[in-house]
Motif scaffolding. Structure first.
Motif, PDB file in Angstrom:
ATOM      1  N   ARG A 151      19.168  16.703  76.285  1.00  0.00           N
ATOM      2  CA  ARG A 151      19.023  15.605  77.431  1.00  0.00           C
ATOM      3  C   ARG A 151      17.526  15.383  77.344  1.00  0.00           C
ATOM      4  O   ARG A 151      16.567  16.105  76.954  1.00  0.00           O
ATOM      5  CB  ARG A 151      19.320  16.095  78.591  1.00  0.00           C
ATOM      6  N   ASN A 152      17.208  14.260  77.644  1.00  0.00           N
ATOM      7  CA  ASN A 152      15.939  13.809  77.918  1.00  0.00           C
ATOM      8  C   ASN A 152      15.169  13.591  76.588  1.00  0.00           C
ATOM      9  O   ASN A 152      13.918  14.265  76.312  1.00  0.00           O
ATOM     10  CB  ASN A 152      15.081  14.399  78.955  1.00  0.00           C
ATOM     11  N   GLN A 153      15.745  13.546  75.443  1.00  0.00           N
ATOM     12  CA  GLN A 153      15.060  13.890  74.191  1.00  0.00           C
ATOM     13  C   GLN A 153      13.892  12.753  73.828  1.00  0.00           C
ATOM     14  O   GLN A 153      13.907  11.483  73.972  1.00  0.00           O
ATOM     15  CB  GLN A 153      16.219  13.373  73.017  1.00  0.00           C
ATOM     16  N   GLN A 154      12.963  13.386  72.982  1.00  0.00           N
ATOM     17  CA  GLN A 154      11.730  12.912  72.674  1.00  0.00           C
ATOM     18  C   GLN A 154      12.007  11.992  71.150  1.00  0.00           C
ATOM     19  O   GLN A 154      12.127  12.902  70.342  1.00  0.00           O
ATOM     20  CB  GLN A 154      10.506  13.676  72.637  1.00  0.00           C
ATOM     21  N   ILE A 155      11.758  10.819  71.348  1.00  0.00           N
ATOM     22  CA  ILE A 155      11.748  10.054  69.990  1.00  0.00           C
ATOM     23  C   ILE A 155      10.703   9.183  69.955  1.00  0.00           C
ATOM     24  O   ILE A 155      10.137   8.767  71.265  1.00  0.00           O
ATOM     25  CB  ILE A 155      13.191   9.622  69.757  1.00  0.00           C
ATOM     26  N   GLN A 156      10.503   8.583  68.966  1.00  0.00           N
ATOM     27  CA  GLN A 156       9.467   7.323  68.781  1.00  0.00           C
ATOM     28  C   GLN A 156      10.148   6.266  68.904  1.00  0.00           C
ATOM     29  O   GLN A 156      11.332   5.724  68.520  1.00  0.00           O
ATOM     30  CB  GLN A 156       9.226   7.460  67.170  1.00  0.00           C
ATOM     31  N   GLN A 157       9.553   5.348  69.739  1.00  0.00           N
ATOM     32  CA  GLN A 157       9.801   3.937  69.981  1.00  0.00           C
ATOM     33  C   GLN A 157       8.718   3.146  69.265  1.00  0.00           C
ATOM     34  O   GLN A 157       7.394   3.024  69.748  1.00  0.00           O
ATOM     35  CB  GLN A 157       9.994   3.634  71.331  1.00  0.00           C
ATOM     36  N   GLY A 158       9.061   2.040  68.471  1.00  0.00           N
ATOM     37  CA  GLY A 158       8.141   0.980  67.833  1.00  0.00           C
ATOM     38  C   GLY A 158       8.025  -0.028  68.674  1.00  0.00           C
ATOM     39  O   GLY A 158       8.731  -0.481  69.505  1.00  0.00           O
ATOM     40  N   LEU A 159       6.670  -0.213  68.744  1.00  0.00           N
ATOM     41  CA  LEU A 159       6.182  -1.477  69.686  1.00  0.00           C
ATOM     42  C   LEU A 159       5.394  -2.320  68.899  1.00  0.00           C
ATOM     43  O   LEU A 159       4.561  -2.123  68.206  1.00  0.00           O
ATOM     44  CB  LEU A 159       5.221  -0.899  70.955  1.00  0.00           C
ATOM     45  N   LEU A 160       5.320  -3.453  69.284  1.00  0.00           N
ATOM     46  CA  LEU A 160       4.272  -4.668  68.935  1.00  0.00           C
ATOM     47  C   LEU A 160       4.181  -5.428  69.894  1.00  0.00           C
ATOM     48  O   LEU A 160       4.812  -6.357  70.292  1.00  0.00           O
ATOM     49  CB  LEU A 160       5.223  -5.556  67.847  1.00  0.00           C
ATOM     50  N   PRO A 161       3.182  -5.075  70.634  1.00  0.00           N
ATOM     51  CA  PRO A 161       2.490  -5.964  71.691  1.00  0.00           C
ATOM     52  C   PRO A 161       2.283  -7.327  71.432  1.00  0.00           C
ATOM     53  O   PRO A 161       2.220  -7.687  70.187  1.00  0.00           O
ATOM     54  CB  PRO A 161       1.255  -5.221  72.189  1.00  0.00           C
ATOM     55  N   ALA A 162       2.203  -8.252  72.414  1.00  0.00           N
ATOM     56  CA  ALA A 162       1.972  -9.638  72.207  1.00  0.00           C
ATOM     57  C   ALA A 162       0.842  -9.881  71.512  1.00  0.00           C
ATOM     58  O   ALA A 162       0.966 -10.747  70.723  1.00  0.00           O
ATOM     59  CB  ALA A 162       1.907 -10.446  73.613  1.00  0.00           C
ATOM     60  N   GLY A 163      -0.241  -9.066  71.286  1.00  0.00           N
ATOM     61  CA  GLY A 163      -1.514  -9.299  70.485  1.00  0.00           C
ATOM     62  C   GLY A 163      -1.047  -9.117  68.956  1.00  0.00           C
ATOM     63  O   GLY A 163      -2.119  -9.518  68.029  1.00  0.00           O
ATOM     64  N   THR A 187      13.152  21.101  60.887  1.00  0.00           N
ATOM     65  CA  THR A 187      14.217  20.756  61.424  1.00  0.00           C
ATOM     66  C   THR A 187      15.195  21.843  61.586  1.00  0.00           C
ATOM     67  O   THR A 187      15.670  22.368  60.582  1.00  0.00           O
ATOM     68  CB  THR A 187      14.662  19.459  61.339  1.00  0.00           C
ATOM     69  N   ILE A 188      15.793  22.097  62.776  1.00  0.00           N
ATOM     70  CA  ILE A 188      17.028  23.077  62.836  1.00  0.00           C
ATOM     71  C   ILE A 188      17.983  22.567  63.823  1.00  0.00           C
ATOM     72  O   ILE A 188      17.662  22.178  64.869  1.00  0.00           O
ATOM     73  CB  ILE A 188      16.629  24.717  63.278  1.00  0.00           C
ATOM     74  N   ARG A 189      19.118  22.546  63.221  1.00  0.00           N
ATOM     75  CA  ARG A 189      20.371  22.001  64.019  1.00  0.00           C
ATOM     76  C   ARG A 189      20.244  20.778  64.686  1.00  0.00           C
ATOM     77  O   ARG A 189      20.433  20.398  65.717  1.00  0.00           O
ATOM     78  CB  ARG A 189      20.644  23.144  65.128  1.00  0.00           C
ATOM     79  N   GLY A 190      19.538  19.879  63.873  1.00  0.00           N
ATOM     80  CA  GLY A 190      19.235  18.507  64.360  1.00  0.00           C
ATOM     81  C   GLY A 190      17.985  18.252  65.287  1.00  0.00           C
ATOM     82  O   GLY A 190      17.887  17.065  65.500  1.00  0.00           O
ATOM     83  N   PHE A 191      17.392  19.303  65.726  1.00  0.00           N
ATOM     84  CA  PHE A 191      16.079  19.072  66.452  1.00  0.00           C
ATOM     85  C   PHE A 191      14.915  18.789  65.683  1.00  0.00           C
ATOM     86  O   PHE A 191      14.460  19.702  64.832  1.00  0.00           O
ATOM     87  CB  PHE A 191      16.039  20.192  67.387  1.00  0.00           C
ATOM     88  N   THR A 192      14.224  17.742  65.852  1.00  0.00           N
ATOM     89  CA  THR A 192      13.266  16.982  64.954  1.00  0.00           C
ATOM     90  C   THR A 192      12.028  16.820  65.772  1.00  0.00           C
ATOM     91  O   THR A 192      12.074  16.376  66.966  1.00  0.00           O
ATOM     92  CB  THR A 192      14.072  15.692  64.317  1.00  0.00           C
ATOM     93  N   GLN A 193      11.019  17.159  65.143  1.00  0.00           N
ATOM     94  CA  GLN A 193       9.602  16.878  65.660  1.00  0.00           C
ATOM     95  C   GLN A 193       8.934  15.291  65.209  1.00  0.00           C
ATOM     96  O   GLN A 193       9.166  14.954  63.980  1.00  0.00           O
ATOM     97  CB  GLN A 193       8.591  17.784  65.205  1.00  0.00           C
ATOM     98  N   GLU A 194       9.090  14.507  66.146  1.00  0.00           N
ATOM     99  CA  GLU A 194       8.404  13.129  65.988  1.00  0.00           C
ATOM    100  C   GLU A 194       6.923  13.534  65.642  1.00  0.00           C
ATOM    101  O   GLU A 194       6.191  14.513  65.978  1.00  0.00           O
ATOM    102  CB  GLU A 194       8.706  12.200  67.219  1.00  0.00           C
ATOM    103  N   LEU A 195       6.207  12.541  65.376  1.00  0.00           N
ATOM    104  CA  LEU A 195       4.889  12.290  65.053  1.00  0.00           C
ATOM    105  C   LEU A 195       4.148  13.069  66.098  1.00  0.00           C
ATOM    106  O   LEU A 195       3.174  13.873  65.612  1.00  0.00           O
ATOM    107  CB  LEU A 195       4.190  11.193  64.626  1.00  0.00           C
TER     108      LEU A 195
END
Length: 884
Positions: free
Chosen positions: A665-677, A102-110
């Motif tokens: 802008r349009n930053q790529q981040i992770q969103q955790g999901l738990l589907p109904a299953g 990470t440099i200057r706050g720009f991070t790689q998600e998984l």
């Protein structure tokens, strides 16, 4: 998982100068690259603009680590490099061998491409292509026999092959020369560290020269496994790296330069430490309430960890061949062609949560007596697997081939007033064979059954155990997750093409303007076969829920899978895993550019300003759910001003400073999901906008003969300004609950990001190094001592919430931050011992025995069990080198 995903899922000689710690992650910088004492003020040549230039003449915020600094800092892997470089932070979620920058706050998600590109001999690092972070970086074996390492801050999207938003790290290997020579070097240290390096430079006639090198290191792990399962130590080192390079001078002013490299690394990987337990939270509160009191190691030491996997490992094999042909066509035109092939193969088996709970432990707690098949604690073959990342036997986690071709033209015109370059770039990365892995979570399993075929596994869903312990029926609406084995086999293929041009024109003697543009076409395709295996013991309904009252616990509760389904719930398994195959594709294209001015008001002062556009490609999400299989590119506009100064006289030195502002802008981040299953997963999503600004400064001065002082400071302010959430807060099809592209989920949204800083972004980082050359007679050689102090303020490792604060029952995570820490390192260097060709060194790192950690998972509110990765303890060592 990190960030949002975690919330949802939950007698020796001498040597070395300033040894910032190695084998760590996500830490503060050490000093910028400078030679020690009398060498610290010498000219440093960099290739930040794809040509040789003095660092003080390059209008870029840049840190350079010379061979001396790399040796003194004991840089072996990416985590070590981050500790030795101002403004560079590494994310060691999957161990130091798989760290990202990470440099200057720009991070790689998984699952995204790197926000900071790593280049070796002008070629970008081999790609990884799976849900875990792998490849795309600088692993073991990358850091020996280098000319330097250059860290370029900010977007480098015009001249460098793969567009990135955070910056670039350039590893420049030593080229073969016409002088016969080389060295042999041996190192020893505590934790039974042993390292041996050897390099031979060999001229072969008048037109050919070659260089061969090997680097071998072993070291015990820092962390003690107090469980009776698996290895005794974690975070160990065991690698061999080899390199061969050749330069051939051909007729017609043509030079051919080839670099061949190979790395083989295999160790136990890293182990997290369970450090917090939430009896009122988590997906299984009945378990949490009764296990939290016994969950943490009683009377344990800081570096104690627990493990439940018999055979954890982190293995990497990588080879790369790079050929660069340079033709000096005329005095004003040079043609360069870069061709590269590589393969990266890695295997990662890792316990995600640092626990070792067997069934005997759990059933005694819940039922008052041990499981019939359990035995005494620590001896049962049956383990409660909270979360585990593993491999499919015989199948690597990553097996990826990469091919790169770049044609580059360089020239000058108008009596050298214009210096220009341009070219075309092509990259193709594809799977070499079947790759993938399997994860296990929320299950009680007999480890001896976990072989090749999941249909032969014997496990029980922990929800079932909880229901029996409570004696009450439960429904899917009250459950956060289901115990599951997920097997995902698949691949990702990348194709990247670009055209670019950049030139610097001298308007007047002291003022130049630079303009550059690049147009990039990117395409990612993915194929994934993802299958979920559920284990619902006899007497349990199809949804895995106990429908009757409390029953006695028996070994018969370990069963083969009772139901199998595609991870994508829109597909029907119907007895055939092939029915679960999903194909996905994402294309993106964009221009990036650079416009800058640089001005030399006097000889030793450079003032510059620039505006640049950075871009990071979109991609595919091979382990997500329907609707989350692709994501769009992100972009950033960066505005930067800076000054580089050199001063002579009684106190010679340099002082460089830069200030930057990023509109992200349009930053790529992770969103955790738990589907109904009930099976958790994540998606990469594009959200809103962030503002990131800061200041970077470094200074270096020879205060008097023999004494040099260097210092660096970074200030960083980052903030999520706007958040456009892809989750629908209320969906009638989900009973009024939230949905993600029509997939019903449990968990929060990204709206709570607003106002938080970005992750891995310490606001303040500072380092200072004092070096003193002892007044010894010249016949004794040169003896230097140094001390380095580094400081990092606290920073977020993930967003500190479990749910959107607007939702009822929202809980903020108290362990989302990495606390501030400070380190002190000492070194003693003796060059040319008693006039010989032998150099020696002695080094101490983490002299004050600072207890700190480098990663937190943030699952305190979701799973109820929070864990962390630990920083390096006190280490000492010595090194001898014989040069010839």
């Amino acid at each position: 998982m990190n960030a949002i995903a975690a919330n949802a899922l939950k007698g020796v000689s001498l040597l070395a100068l300033l040894a910032p710690m190695s084998a760590l992650a996500q830490t503060a910088p050490a000093p910028a690259a400078q030679e020690a004492a009398s060498n610290s003020l010498t000219e440093i040549v960099v290739t930040a603009r794809r040509r040789d230039e003095n660092i003080q003449d390059v209008p870029i915020s840049i840190a350079v680590l010379t061979p001396r600094v790399l040796a003194n800092a004991n840089v072996v892997n990416a985590s070590d490099l981050a500790l030795a470089t101002p403004g560079l932070v590494s994310n060691e979620r999957f161990g130091s061998d798989n760290a990202s920058f990470t440099i200057r706050g720009f991070t790689q998600e998984l699952r995204t491409t790197p926000s900071v590109g790593v280049y070796f001999a002008d070629v970008v690092a081999p790609r990884g292509a799976t849900p875990v972070t792998s490849g795309d970086g600088a692993g073991p074996g990358s850091f020996f026999d280098l000319q330097n390492v250059q860290v370029l801050r900010g977007p480098q999207g015009t001249l460098f092959g793969r567009n990135t938003t955070g910056g670039a790290v350039l590893l420049v290997p030593q080229r073969p020369s016409y002088d016969f020579g080389g060295y042999i070097e041996g190192s020893v240290g505590n934790f039974d560290m042993k390292r041996l390096q050897g390099v031979l430079n060999l001229p072969i006639g008048e037109k050919v020269r070659a260089r061969f090198g090997i680097d071998r290191q072993t070291r015990d792990g820092y962390f003690n496994n107090v469980s009776l399962v698996g290895p005794k130590k974690f975070s160990d080192v065991d690698y061999t790296a080899a390199r061969a390079s050749f330069v051939i001078d051909l007729p017609a002013d043509i030079e051919n330069y080839t670099v061949l490299s190979y790395t083989d690394s295999k160790n136990n990987g890293t182990a997290s430490q369970l450090f917090a337990c939430n009896p009122a939270g988590g997906s299984l509160p009945s378990v949490n309430r009764q296990l939290c009191g016994a969950s943490l190691p009683s009377g344990g030491k800081f570096y104690d960890v627990q493990n439940s996997i018999p055979n954890p490992q982190s293995a990497i094999k990588q080879w790369q061949a790079i050929n660069t042909t340079t033709w000096k066509a005329t005095d004003n035109l040079t043609v360069k062609n870069i061709l590269a092939f590589s393969n990266l193969k890695s295997t990662l088996v890792s316990p995600i949560v640092g626990t070792d709970w067997d069934i005997a432990d759990i059933t005694t707690t819940l039922f008052g007596s041990p499981w019939a098949a359990g035995g005494s604690p620590g001896t049962s073959p049956n383990r409660y697997i909270v979360q585990m990342s593993g491999v499919v036997p015989g199948t690597p986690t990553v097996d990826q081939d990469s091919f790169i071709e770049e044609l580059q033209l360089q020239g000058n015109a108008f009596d050298n007033r214009l210096i220009w370059q341009g070219g075309a770039y092509y990259e193709h990365s594809k799977p070499s064979g079947t790759q993938g892995g399997q994860s296990i979570s929320g299950l009680l399993c007999d480890y001896s059954s976990l072989g090749t075929d999941p249909t032969q596994f014997r496990c029980a869903d922990t929800n079932y155990i909880v229901a029996r312990a409570s004696g009450l029926p439960q429904s899917t609406a009250t459950l956060i997750s289901r115990g599951v084995v997920n097997r995902a086999l698949g691949s990702t293929e990348f194709e990247n093409k670009a055209l670019y041009a950049q030139g610097t024109f001298k308007l007047i003697e002291k003022l130049s303007v630079t303009g550059g543009i690049r147009y990039t076409w990117d395409e990612s395709t993915g194929v994934m076969q993802s299958v979920n295996y559920f284990f619902n013991p006899t007497g349990v309904g199809g949804d895995g829920i106990v429908t009757g009252g409390r029953n006695a616990s028996t070994a018969n509760d370990l069963v083969a899978p009772t139901s199998i389904a595609c991870a994508d719930t829109t597909l029907a398994y119907a007895g055939n895993p092939a029915n679960c195959v999903v194909n996905m594709r994402q294309k993106s294209k964009a221009p990036t550019w650079l416009l800058g001015l640089d001005y030399h008001p006097v000889e030793d002062v450079l003032l510059y300003g620039k505006y640049s556009r950075g871009y990071r490609q979109g991609g595919v999400n091979i382990a997500s759910v329907r609707g989350g299989y692709t994501y769009e590119p992100e972009k950033v506009d960066t505005y930067e001003i800076g000054a580089k100064t050199s001063f002579k006289g009684r106190v010679p030195g340099t002082f460089n400073v830069s200030a930057f502002y990023n509109d992200f802008r349009n930053q790529q981040i992770q969103q955790g999901l738990l589907p109904a299953g009930g099976v958790g997963t994540t998606a990469i999503v594009n959200v809103g906008a962030s503002t990131i600004y800061g200041v970077e400064a470094d200074a270096n001065a020879q205060l008097f003969d023999g004494f040099t002082l260097s210092a660096s400071y970074t200030y960083l302010n980052s903030n999520f300004d706007e958040v456009s959430d892809p989750i629908t807060a209320s969906d009638a099809g989900c009973g009024g609950g939230p949905s993600f592209h029509g997939v019903c989920i449990l968990g929060g949204t990204t709206a709570a990001l607003k106002g938080f800083p970005t992750t891995f972004s310490p606001e303040h980082q500072f380092s200072a190094t004092a070096t003193y050359r002892l007044p010894a007679p010249e016949s004794m050689g040169k003896v230097e001592v140094s001390a380095t102090y580094t400081f990092s303020s606290d920073y977020l490792a993930l967003m500190p919430y479990n749910k959107d604060p607007s939702l009822a029952g929202a809980t903020f995570n108290p362990y989302a931050k990495i606390p501030s820490f400070e380190l002190v390192n000492l070194n003693l260097n003796w060059t040319g011992i008693a006039g010989s060709k032998v150099d020696g060194a002695l080094f101490v790192t983490n002299l004050l025995r600072e207890r700190y950690y480098t990663y937190v998972a943030g699952q305190y509110s979701s799973t109820g069990f929070d864990y962390r990765s630990l920083g390096r303890p006190l280490t000492v060592g010595a090194r001898l080198r014989y040069s010839f």
